[in-house]
Design a protein around this motif. Structure first.
Motif, short mmCIF file in Angstrom:
data_model
loop_
_atom_site.label_atom_id
_atom_site.label_comp_id
_atom_site.label_asym_id
_atom_site.label_seq_id
_atom_site.Cartn_x
_atom_site.Cartn_y
_atom_site.Cartn_z
N LEU A 102 -54.22 -11.13 -57.30
CA LEU A 102 -53.91 -10.22 -56.18
C LEU A 102 -55.24 -9.96 -55.36
CD1 LEU A 102 -52.33 -8.48 -54.49
CD2 LEU A 102 -52.08 -6.45 -56.33
N PRO A 103 -56.68 -9.31 -56.17
CA PRO A 103 -57.64 -9.07 -55.01
C PRO A 103 -57.87 -10.21 -54.38
CG PRO A 103 -57.63 -8.54 -57.78
CD PRO A 103 -56.39 -9.30 -57.43
N ALA A 104 -57.53 -11.61 -54.70
CA ALA A 104 -58.00 -12.72 -54.18
C ALA A 104 -57.28 -12.85 -52.43
CB ALA A 104 -57.55 -14.08 -55.07
N ALA A 105 -55.99 -12.33 -52.72
CA ALA A 105 -55.46 -12.99 -51.77
C ALA A 105 -55.66 -11.54 -50.27
CB ALA A 105 -53.41 -12.55 -52.40
N VAL A 106 -55.93 -10.01 -50.88
CA VAL A 106 -56.72 -8.86 -50.28
C VAL A 106 -57.66 -10.34 -49.61
CG1 VAL A 106 -57.57 -6.84 -49.79
CG2 VAL A 106 -55.36 -7.20 -51.60
N ALA A 107 -58.56 -10.19 -50.21
CA ALA A 107 -59.44 -11.30 -49.65
C ALA A 107 -59.57 -11.91 -48.34
CB ALA A 107 -60.92 -11.31 -50.91
N ALA A 108 -58.57 -13.19 -48.88
CA ALA A 108 -58.38 -14.05 -48.32
C ALA A 108 -57.66 -13.65 -47.08
CB ALA A 108 -57.23 -14.79 -49.17
N LYS A 109 -56.84 -12.50 -47.26
CA LYS A 109 -55.91 -12.14 -45.95
C LYS A 109 -57.18 -11.38 -44.94
CE LYS A 109 -52.72 -11.78 -42.78
NZ LYS A 109 -51.88 -13.21 -42.46
N LEU A 110 -58.05 -10.38 -45.11
CA LEU A 110 -59.14 -10.34 -44.84
C LEU A 110 -59.62 -10.78 -44.05
CD1 LEU A 110 -60.35 -7.08 -47.08
CD2 LEU A 110 -59.31 -7.04 -44.51
N ALA A 111 -60.53 -12.41 -44.77
CA ALA A 111 -61.14 -13.27 -44.02
C ALA A 111 -60.17 -14.30 -42.72
CB ALA A 111 -61.47 -14.25 -45.05
N HIS A 112 -58.64 -14.27 -43.41
CA HIS A 112 -58.04 -15.05 -42.60
C HIS A 112 -56.81 -14.64 -42.27
CE1 HIS A 112 -60.62 -18.56 -43.27
NE2 HIS A 112 -60.58 -18.26 -44.77
N PRO A 113 -56.81 -13.84 -41.35
CA PRO A 113 -55.58 -12.85 -40.85
C PRO A 113 -54.72 -13.50 -40.03
CG PRO A 113 -58.07 -12.35 -39.23
CD PRO A 113 -58.39 -12.95 -39.99
N ASP A 114 -55.02 -14.33 -39.83
CA ASP A 114 -53.94 -15.53 -38.75
C ASP A 114 -53.14 -16.70 -39.52
OD1 ASP A 114 -54.65 -14.28 -36.46
OD2 ASP A 114 -55.71 -15.07 -35.91
N ARG A 115 -53.45 -16.36 -41.00
CA ARG A 115 -53.27 -17.23 -41.53
C ARG A 115 -51.60 -16.89 -42.59
NH1 ARG A 115 -57.28 -21.83 -44.27
NH2 ARG A 115 -54.73 -22.91 -45.10
#
Length: 540
Positions: free
Chosen positions: A414-427
């Motif tokens: 879950l924390p990784a998903a938050v960071a991932a979406k912040l880094a790649h908002p279009d994916r």
């Protein structure tokens, strides 16, 4: 030059080093640093607990290749963060952690929340220091960024006493850190490749830190040109397009038994960036450190890592991407293509879903999601029995479409998903989590909503700590102890966090839930699994 307080000096130095986002749980011990950030366009992702914040910072470092930045307060704040630092160290992820500390004037008195951070963090990180002079902040921060990124990357910790951060100093800034990168002689790289190609059963093993989309392309070009087979280490499955005919699987927990045997049978290994630790070698049983009985060619950026467990036949201190770049246009052809073809056939057969009990089947869920989002989504996960299905049935195509802890840490997804979406908002970002795994960092759903992070969380709910229960049933059958779980109503919980919940009790329920998730927002999709559906393989 005008005087600045330590927090301002710190924030200015972060900006110089290109930092655009930090993760934190605020504390009074670093108020001056928060004040310094106020004057910069540096996003501060305020989290709910330091363990989740640390995992977000680690995931950011893993995704971007730049150090993840974490701020936590003294005492319990710092100790809560330790789990994320352990992930960063095991995963070789660059990370710089700033920890508030008691005032220098009060040190060694057992002051409120005082901890000796040099002693506490030393086994967990590459370097830990405490800044004792405000004017030396640029020096310490520059060194921290260098160490975090040099050689085998990893986390570093700087403890910041309150009075050092609030004190004024007139000191110049330092230029951004630029760790030295060793160049690779193409002739030397070609010689190692030629040696590998001279064997009848060679195998490339790709893993470790510092990879990139270009490195993936270079690896694919190399194995296409030479015909060599390539396996990846645990949770590095996105280092090569899994559709490539030379990709033969991952050396992780629950690995294909035929791939495990192939590692035993190989007469030569080219290890690209990996450490070949316990997981990749099944507890060092597939590759005996005392008698590996094969040629080992090891490429790794840290000279201290080479030879630390397995004595190489030859080696090169370099990053895997630099080595692969030096092999662009390399010559040579593997003369035993049947070895590669058979290994690929074993991988393809391993991908065929094996039926499990219950109306909701993890093997079908993972395959459906993998196919639906092929080449688009970024997948995260933590650890648990469910992860064995994720490892086996997800097909990764682009670099950094997999974000998961090689340390086997629960609560990471879950924390990784938050960071991932912040880094790649279009994916699209899909998080897999077991019911036990998710509940370790569940509070970060609040962080996701606060910062408008739209993610989909697939919850594998079997009402137990599945991996431990699997081992328990194997070793102490019929004697259940300490592995049962109570779960909340995830549909209502999603609504409480401003998201949408979906309960999947049959496979036909999954498609509509994913359709809704694709429209945006926070979505929790609970898979109500048969409790008897446990992977029979060791899984993390």
């Amino acid at each position: 030059m005008s005087k600045r307080h330590g927090g301002k000096i710190l924030a200015d130095q972060l900006a110089i080093n290109g930092v655009t986002r930090v993760f934190s749980v605020p504390g009074e011990s670093f108020l001056a640093a928060l004040d310094g950030l106020y004057d910069h366009d540096i996003q501060n992702i305020v989290c709910r607990q330091e363990g989740g914040a640390a995992m977000m910072a680690e995931a950011h470092g893993k995704l971007t290749g730049q150090p993840g930045i974490l701020f936590v307060t003294r005492g319990p704040g710092a100790t809560n963060a330790a789990s994320g630092l352990h992930v960063a160290m095991q995963d070789s992820t660059p990370m710089v952690v700033f920890v508030g500390q008691v005032a220098l004037a009060d040190r060694d008195r057992g002051a409120f929340q005082e901890v000796d951070y040099r002693r506490f963090f030393s086994p967990l990180v590459k370097w830990v220091a405490e800044v004792e002079t405000t004017a030396r902040l640029p020096e310490y921060i520059s060194r921290a960024f260098h160490i975090a990124q040099a050689g085998r990357p990893g986390p570093v910790v700087l403890a910041l006493p309150e009075d050092i951060l609030s004190a004024m100093a007139d000191v110049p800034d330092l230029a951004p850190a630029k760790p030295a990168m060793a160049a690779v002689d193409p002739a030397r790289a070609q010689a190692l490749l030629t040696r590998l190609l001279a064997h009848a059963r060679p195998l490339i093993v790709a893993g470790g830190p510092g990879w990139s989309a270009q490195a993936q392309a270079d690896l694919e070009a190399l194995v296409t040109a030479t015909g060599l087979p390539v396996a990846v280490t645990f949770r590095r499955q996105d280092y090569i397009d899994n559709a490539h005919p030379n990709f033969i699987g991952d050396l992780g927990v629950g690995m294909n038994p035929k791939l495990a045997q192939r590692l035993r049978d190989a007469d030569a290994l080219l290890i690209l960036g990996a450490r070949m630790g316990e997981t990749a070698t099944n507890g060092y049983r597939l590759l005996d450190p005392a008698a590996p009985a094969k040629t080992i060619l090891h490429i790794h950026p840290d000279p201290d890592e080479i030879g630390s467990v397995y004595q190489p036949s030859d080696s090169l201190v370099a990053t895997a991407p630099a080595f692969l770049a030096a092999l662009q246009g390399a010559k040579g052809q593997f003369t035993n293509p049947d070895w590669t073809h058979a290994a690929r056939a074993d991988y393809t057969a391993w991908q065929v879903p094996q039926d499990t009990p219950g109306a909701v089947k993890m093997e079908q869920v993972v395959r459906l999601i993998s196919d639906r989002y092929a080449g688009r989504a970024l997948f995260t996960n933590g650890a648990g029995n469910y992860a064995a299905f994720v490892h086996r049935y997800t097909r990764y195509h682009g670099y950094r479409s997999q974000v998961a802890p090689t340390s086997g840490s629960m609560g990471y997804g879950l924390p990784a998903a938050v960071a991932a979406k912040l880094a790649h908002p279009d994916r699209p970002v899909i998080c897999y989590a077991g019911d036990g795994c998710l509940q370790m960092t569940l509070q970060e759903l609040s962080t996701a909503r606060q910062f408008g992070v739209d993610i989909t969380v697939i919850i594998a709910n079997n009402g137990r700590y599945g991996t431990i229960r699997m081992h328990q049933e194997n070793h102490y059958p019929g004697r259940v102890s300490g592995t049962e779980l109570f779960n909340p109503d995830y549909v209502q919980l999603a609504a409480a966090y401003g998201g949408t919940g979906h309960l999947v009790t049959a496979m036909d329920d999954l498609g509509p839930a994913l359709d809704a998730a694709d429209q945006g927002g926070l979505h929790l999709i609970e898979l109500r699994l048969d409790p008897s559906m446990l992977s029979t393989t060791r899984s993390l």
